[in-house]
Design a protein around this motif. Structure first.
Motif, mmCIF file in Angstrom:
data_model
loop_
_atom_site.group_PDB
_atom_site.id
_atom_site.type_symbol
_atom_site.label_atom_id
_atom_site.label_comp_id
_atom_site.label_asym_id
_atom_site.label_seq_id
_atom_site.Cartn_x
_atom_site.Cartn_y
_atom_site.Cartn_z
ATOM 1 N N GLU A 5 25.168 -30.972 -1.600
ATOM 2 C CA GLU A 5 26.503 -31.209 0.378
ATOM 3 C C GLU A 5 25.470 -31.319 1.135
ATOM 4 O O GLU A 5 25.687 -32.057 2.253
ATOM 5 N N THR A 6 24.196 -31.730 0.757
ATOM 6 C CA THR A 6 23.832 -33.040 2.379
ATOM 7 C C THR A 6 24.035 -34.166 2.254
ATOM 8 O O THR A 6 23.638 -35.016 1.566
ATOM 9 N N SER A 7 23.990 -34.734 3.314
ATOM 10 C CA SER A 7 24.311 -35.942 3.477
ATOM 11 C C SER A 7 23.565 -36.806 3.578
ATOM 12 O O SER A 7 22.022 -36.498 3.701
ATOM 13 N N ASP A 8 23.722 -38.037 2.760
ATOM 14 C CA ASP A 8 22.769 -38.844 2.940
ATOM 15 C C ASP A 8 21.482 -39.531 3.283
ATOM 16 O O ASP A 8 20.724 -39.808 3.612
ATOM 17 N N TYR A 9 22.871 -39.775 5.167
ATOM 18 C CA TYR A 9 22.204 -39.849 6.233
ATOM 19 C C TYR A 9 21.017 -38.993 6.217
ATOM 20 O O TYR A 9 19.737 -40.125 7.124
ATOM 21 N N ASN A 10 20.267 -37.942 5.983
ATOM 22 C CA ASN A 10 18.897 -37.450 6.732
ATOM 23 C C ASN A 10 18.035 -38.292 5.846
ATOM 24 O O ASN A 10 17.176 -37.556 5.903
ATOM 25 N N ALA A 11 17.603 -38.543 4.786
ATOM 26 C CA ALA A 11 17.451 -39.403 3.952
ATOM 27 C C ALA A 11 16.747 -40.742 4.221
ATOM 28 O O ALA A 11 16.136 -41.943 3.146
ATOM 29 N N VAL A 12 17.286 -41.460 5.138
ATOM 30 C CA VAL A 12 16.793 -42.844 5.514
ATOM 31 C C VAL A 12 15.817 -42.471 5.718
ATOM 32 O O VAL A 12 15.536 -43.852 5.626
ATOM 33 N N PRO A 13 15.840 -41.805 6.553
ATOM 34 C CA PRO A 13 14.074 -42.335 6.963
ATOM 35 C C PRO A 13 12.666 -42.193 6.209
ATOM 36 O O PRO A 13 11.840 -42.848 6.356
ATOM 37 N N GLU A 14 13.114 -41.304 5.325
ATOM 38 C CA GLU A 14 12.249 -41.590 3.993
ATOM 39 C C GLU A 14 12.478 -42.578 3.199
ATOM 40 O O GLU A 14 11.536 -43.050 2.594
ATOM 41 N N LEU A 15 13.737 -43.456 3.078
ATOM 42 C CA LEU A 15 13.614 -44.923 2.489
ATOM 43 C C LEU A 15 13.405 -45.875 3.080
ATOM 44 O O LEU A 15 12.997 -46.531 2.557
ATOM 45 N N LEU A 16 13.150 -45.480 3.973
ATOM 46 C CA LEU A 16 12.536 -46.224 5.465
ATOM 47 C C LEU A 16 10.817 -46.480 5.193
ATOM 48 O O LEU A 16 10.467 -47.768 4.770
#
Length: 124
Positions: A5-16
């Motif tokens: 249920e967590t937004s993927d928006y929070n994972a963007v820094p790790e993705l970058l």
């Protein structure tokens, strides 16, 4: 990997921060529209292709021609989620859950290497 249920928006820094080749564009839906994310992407030399939310006072421009390619990404996720195990997250550990999309992706892609003219449908 984020929670169900967590937004993927929070994972963007790790993705970058991943040690892979830098993409030229970042295609995302309106949920990712935020000034801080756009600034972070531009700082990394990545062009944000994100349509602005309807409530923005001064909406930034969006390359809607490039944004149409996002449809291909959504179709790939749809094919992966045909495997119920991925869509419902039956696995208890992150390690076992993360292994299964690789298996599902191989199941989708292998027929393409054998028969290049094959078109994938939703019954794969």
């Amino acid at each position: 990997m984020t929670g169900g249920e967590t937004s993927d928006y929070n994972a963007v820094p790790e993705l970058l921060a991943m040690p892979v080749g830098k993409p030229s564009s970042f295609l995302a839906d309106k949920g990712y529209d935020g000034d801080s994310l756009r600034e972070e992407l531009l700082f990394h030399g990545i062009r944000p292709v994100i349509p602005p939310k309807a409530n923005r006072k001064d909406p930034p421009s969006c390359d809607f021609k490039a944004y149409k390619d996002r449809n291909r990404i959504e179709r790939m996720f749809n094919l992966l989620k045909q495997s119920r195990r991925i869509a419902t997250r039956y696995d208890k550990t992150a390690k076992s859950y993360l292994a299964f999309p690789s298996i599902a992706a191989a199941r989708i892609w292998l027929p393409l290497f054998r028969n290049p003219g094959v078109v994938i449908n939703s019954e794969c």
